[in-house]
Design a protein around this motif. Sequence first.
Motif, PDB file in Angstrom:
ATOM      1  N   MET A 230       0.437  -2.617   0.866  1.00 11.50           N
ATOM      2  CA  MET A 230      -0.310  -3.651   0.153  1.00 11.50           C
ATOM      3  C   MET A 230      -1.288  -4.356   1.086  1.00 11.50           C
ATOM      4  O   MET A 230      -2.436  -4.587   0.716  1.00 11.50           O
ATOM      5  CB  MET A 230       0.648  -4.656  -0.503  1.00 11.50           C
ATOM      6  CG  MET A 230       1.352  -4.045  -1.694  1.00 11.50           C
ATOM      7  SD  MET A 230       2.472  -5.090  -2.655  1.00 11.50           S
ATOM      8  CE  MET A 230       2.616  -6.598  -1.826  1.00 11.50           C
TER       9      MET A 230
ATOM     10  N   SER B 132      -3.076   2.715  -2.022  1.00  7.32           N
ATOM     11  CA  SER B 132      -2.213   3.161  -3.110  1.00  7.32           C
ATOM     12  C   SER B 132      -1.354   4.311  -2.581  1.00  7.32           C
ATOM     13  O   SER B 132      -1.603   4.825  -1.488  1.00  7.32           O
ATOM     14  CB  SER B 132      -3.043   3.592  -4.316  1.00  7.32           C
ATOM     15  OG  SER B 132      -3.920   4.625  -3.952  1.00  7.32           O
TER      16      SER B 132
ATOM     17  N   ILE C  48       2.371   3.864  -6.431  1.00  3.52           N
ATOM     18  CA  ILE C  48       2.284   2.442  -6.065  1.00  3.52           C
ATOM     19  C   ILE C  48       0.801   2.088  -6.043  1.00  3.52           C
ATOM     20  O   ILE C  48      -0.002   2.817  -5.451  1.00  3.52           O
ATOM     21  CB  ILE C  48       2.893   2.152  -4.676  1.00  3.52           C
ATOM     22  CG1 ILE C  48       4.366   2.573  -4.630  1.00  3.52           C
ATOM     23  CG2 ILE C  48       2.734   0.673  -4.313  1.00  3.52           C
ATOM     24  CD1 ILE C  48       4.997   2.497  -3.250  1.00  3.52           C
ATOM     25  N   TYR C  49       0.456   0.983  -6.675  1.00  2.79           N
ATOM     26  CA  TYR C  49      -0.941   0.552  -6.673  1.00  2.79           C
ATOM     27  C   TYR C  49      -0.977  -0.962  -6.464  1.00  2.79           C
ATOM     28  O   TYR C  49      -0.292  -1.693  -7.169  1.00  2.79           O
ATOM     29  CB  TYR C  49      -1.625   0.931  -7.992  1.00  2.79           C
ATOM     30  CG  TYR C  49      -3.095   1.162  -7.821  1.00  2.79           C
ATOM     31  CD1 TYR C  49      -3.593   2.419  -7.492  1.00  2.79           C
ATOM     32  CD2 TYR C  49      -3.998   0.110  -7.940  1.00  2.79           C
ATOM     33  CE1 TYR C  49      -4.944   2.634  -7.308  1.00  2.79           C
ATOM     34  CE2 TYR C  49      -5.353   0.323  -7.762  1.00  2.79           C
ATOM     35  CZ  TYR C  49      -5.822   1.579  -7.450  1.00  2.79           C
ATOM     36  OH  TYR C  49      -7.164   1.779  -7.255  1.00  2.79           O
ATOM     37  N   PRO C  50      -1.756  -1.445  -5.500  1.00  2.37           N
ATOM     38  CA  PRO C  50      -1.812  -2.895  -5.244  1.00  2.37           C
ATOM     39  C   PRO C  50      -2.559  -3.636  -6.349  1.00  2.37           C
ATOM     40  O   PRO C  50      -3.488  -3.101  -6.955  1.00  2.37           O
ATOM     41  CB  PRO C  50      -2.563  -2.989  -3.913  1.00  2.37           C
ATOM     42  CG  PRO C  50      -3.390  -1.747  -3.851  1.00  2.37           C
ATOM     43  CD  PRO C  50      -2.621  -0.687  -4.592  1.00  2.37           C
TER      44      PRO C  50
ATOM     45  N   SER D 232       1.927  -5.703  -6.645  1.00  5.21           N
ATOM     46  CA  SER D 232       1.787  -4.263  -6.851  1.00  5.21           C
ATOM     47  C   SER D 232       2.459  -3.843  -8.148  1.00  5.21           C
ATOM     48  O   SER D 232       3.362  -4.517  -8.645  1.00  5.21           O
ATOM     49  CB  SER D 232       2.410  -3.486  -5.687  1.00  5.21           C
ATOM     50  OG  SER D 232       3.802  -3.705  -5.638  1.00  5.21           O
TER      51      SER D 232
ATOM     52  N   ALA E  86      -2.579  -2.381 -12.683  1.00  6.67           N
ATOM     53  CA  ALA E  86      -2.836  -3.213 -11.505  1.00  6.67           C
ATOM     54  C   ALA E  86      -4.183  -3.925 -11.614  1.00  6.67           C
ATOM     55  O   ALA E  86      -4.289  -5.122 -11.328  1.00  6.67           O
ATOM     56  CB  ALA E  86      -2.775  -2.367 -10.234  1.00  6.67           C
TER      57      ALA E  86
END
Length: 180
Positions: A106, A111, A135-137, A147, A171
């Motif tokens: 993050m 990502s 995972i995406y901030p 996230s 996100a």
Amino acid sequence: MKATGIVRRIDDLGRVVIPKEIRRTLRIKEGAPLEIYTDVNGEVIFKKYSPMGELVSFASLYAEVLAKVSGMPIIISDCENIIAASGVSKREFLERRLSPVVEEMMEARRSYLSKVGEGGEVRPVEQMEHCASVIYPIISSGDVIGSVIMLHNDEKTPPTETELKLVQSAAVFLGKQMEE
């Protein structure tokens, strides 16, 4: 509340130093925002401020919809803790701390897309066995505030382009909501 046995005096400018040991334990970094609460007994309580705290109920609904559409477990975090979960036990996940690996991702605004079978699986929550698929901030006004994490289901199949876009859209949408 837990007593620490540490006593500090207020200086002439009204400042109090939070001991280094407490800052390290609670992961309070220099410049971190703190909310100040008071109660009827005269206690003053400092709490780490999370802008995502304002979106908890909204994030919970978004996590439920995203889990239903994707068929995958979804968790949403602020910069340190899980604030919403769907498709998994909420009691097990909520308020749990993110793993340092996810915190570093993050901070770097990166990502993550898992590549099943190549090792290097990311466990997004400390002391939990679940692995991340995507995972995406969440970025709001140029700052990373959390996230969106899609966890692997039981089959541990690689995430599709659609799943990546779903998480990315969530996100970006949550980040825009914070700017409003």
